[in-house]
Motif scaffolding. Structure first.
Motif, mmCIF file in Angstrom:
data_model
loop_
_atom_site.group_PDB
_atom_site.id
_atom_site.type_symbol
_atom_site.label_atom_id
_atom_site.label_comp_id
_atom_site.label_asym_id
_atom_site.label_seq_id
_atom_site.Cartn_x
_atom_site.Cartn_y
_atom_site.Cartn_z
ATOM 1 N N THR A 41 -16.854 12.869 10.777
ATOM 2 C CA THR A 41 -16.094 13.611 11.800
ATOM 3 C C THR A 41 -16.880 13.705 13.104
ATOM 4 O O THR A 41 -16.346 13.494 14.192
ATOM 5 N N ALA A 42 -18.180 13.997 12.978
ATOM 6 C CA ALA A 42 -19.022 14.088 14.169
ATOM 7 C C ALA A 42 -19.123 12.741 14.864
ATOM 8 O O ALA A 42 -19.125 12.660 16.112
ATOM 9 N N HIS A 58 -13.812 25.142 16.609
ATOM 10 C CA HIS A 58 -14.869 24.562 15.781
ATOM 11 C C HIS A 58 -14.724 23.049 15.765
ATOM 12 O O HIS A 58 -13.624 22.510 15.896
ATOM 13 N N LEU A 59 -15.851 22.370 15.591
ATOM 14 C CA LEU A 59 -15.814 20.915 15.524
ATOM 15 C C LEU A 59 -15.004 20.457 14.315
ATOM 16 O O LEU A 59 -14.229 19.510 14.393
ATOM 17 N N ILE A 60 -15.202 21.136 13.188
ATOM 18 C CA ILE A 60 -14.420 20.856 11.979
ATOM 19 C C ILE A 60 -13.683 22.143 11.626
ATOM 20 O O ILE A 60 -14.280 23.085 11.089
ATOM 21 N N GLU A 61 -12.443 22.223 11.953
ATOM 22 C CA GLU A 61 -11.684 23.450 11.765
ATOM 23 C C GLU A 61 -11.601 23.826 10.285
ATOM 24 O O GLU A 61 -11.280 23.000 9.432
ATOM 25 N N GLY A 62 -11.861 25.091 10.005
ATOM 26 C CA GLY A 62 -11.763 25.598 8.650
ATOM 27 C C GLY A 62 -12.850 25.134 7.712
ATOM 28 O O GLY A 62 -12.790 25.410 6.509
ATOM 29 N N ALA A 63 -13.855 24.426 8.240
ATOM 30 C CA ALA A 63 -14.919 23.905 7.382
ATOM 31 C C ALA A 63 -16.125 24.850 7.383
ATOM 32 O O ALA A 63 -16.189 25.825 8.138
ATOM 33 N N LEU A 64 -17.094 24.527 6.539
ATOM 34 C CA LEU A 64 -18.243 25.396 6.329
ATOM 35 C C LEU A 64 -19.284 25.344 7.447
ATOM 36 O O LEU A 64 -19.835 26.375 7.817
#
Length: 240
Positions: free
Chosen positions: A235-236, A184-190
């Protein structure tokens, strides 16, 4: 004259009663028309004041001292407000005109904006009865009229559920096998990558601030604070 007592018809000679009743009916009709005209006049006065205000704003936006400071978006907003008011007045005039006396209005359609690639949902509207009025049986279809209108479905929010089954052998105890979790682009995120892309495009292309996006999501029952959206964007931006 409205304070005068009502006329006693029985006190008028029979030969003149019909003429008096005709005058009274005409007077009542004129009063109703006058009341209706007064109501329409009041409504028109409100619309005229609104148009005058919008025209003044438009003149100030295009020729006023601050015109050089106005952005293109601000000028476009002035034009939009004026066009909305004009359309409202035109619609009111049409609605107040009897249907048989309404002039045929040229359709403001642009078929070029309805490309063939758009999905189309056909809704067939059948008559209540197909029986011929003369009683000779059921009528046959000889043609059809088709009209196309643009429909917009609001953005659909959905939840992507990732299921990773676990497998084990019944005969031995060599452990459990399971597919690794997707990256995922943001691990563990929504958010999914599609959700992040939507936020980015809305902010930088559609100029929709994050706090407004947060309000839009809240109307759909999704409570995501502006600061959380900012974390996604940051983050993106790093990965980009």
């Amino acid at each position: 004259m409205s304070d005068l007592p009502p006329i006693d018809i029985s006190a008028i000679p029979e030969s003149q009663r019909e003429a008096v009743l005709a005058v009274l009916r005409e007077n009542k009709s004129l009063k109703q028309e006058t009341t209706g005209l007064q109501t329409k006049t009041s409504e028109l006065e409100v619309l005229v004041k609104r148009l005058e205000h919008l025209i003044a704003e438009l003149k100030n936006a295009t020729h006023g001292k601050r015109s050089e400071k106005l952005s293109e978006d601000e000028r476009q907003l002035a034009f939009e407000d004026l066009e909305v008011a004009v359309a409202e007045v035109e619609t009111q005039q049409v609605e107040q005109t009897p249907s048989e006396a309404r002039p045929r209005k040229a359709a403001r359609r642009n078929r070029g904006n309805l490309p063939a690639g758009l999905p189309r949902v056909e809704r067939v509207v059948e008559p209540q009865s197909l029986s011929c009025p003369c009683g000779c049986g059921e009528m046959h279809r000889i043609g059809e009229d088709r009209t196309e209108r643009l429909d917009i479905i609001p953005a659909q929010l959905r939840v992507i559920v990732t299921v990773r089954p676990k497998y084990a052998c019944r005969s031995c105890a060599e452990g459990i096998t399971q597919a690794p979790a997707p990256a995922h682009l943001i691990e563990g995120a929504l958010p999914t990558e599609g959700a992040i892309a939507h936020v980015l495009v809305s902010k930088f292309s559609a100029h929709l601030p994050l706090y407004r996006q947060s309000q839009i999501l809240a109307r759909s029952g999704i409570d995501i604070h502006r600061s959380t959206l900012a974390d996604w964007v940051g983050t993106a931006a790093f990965h980009l």
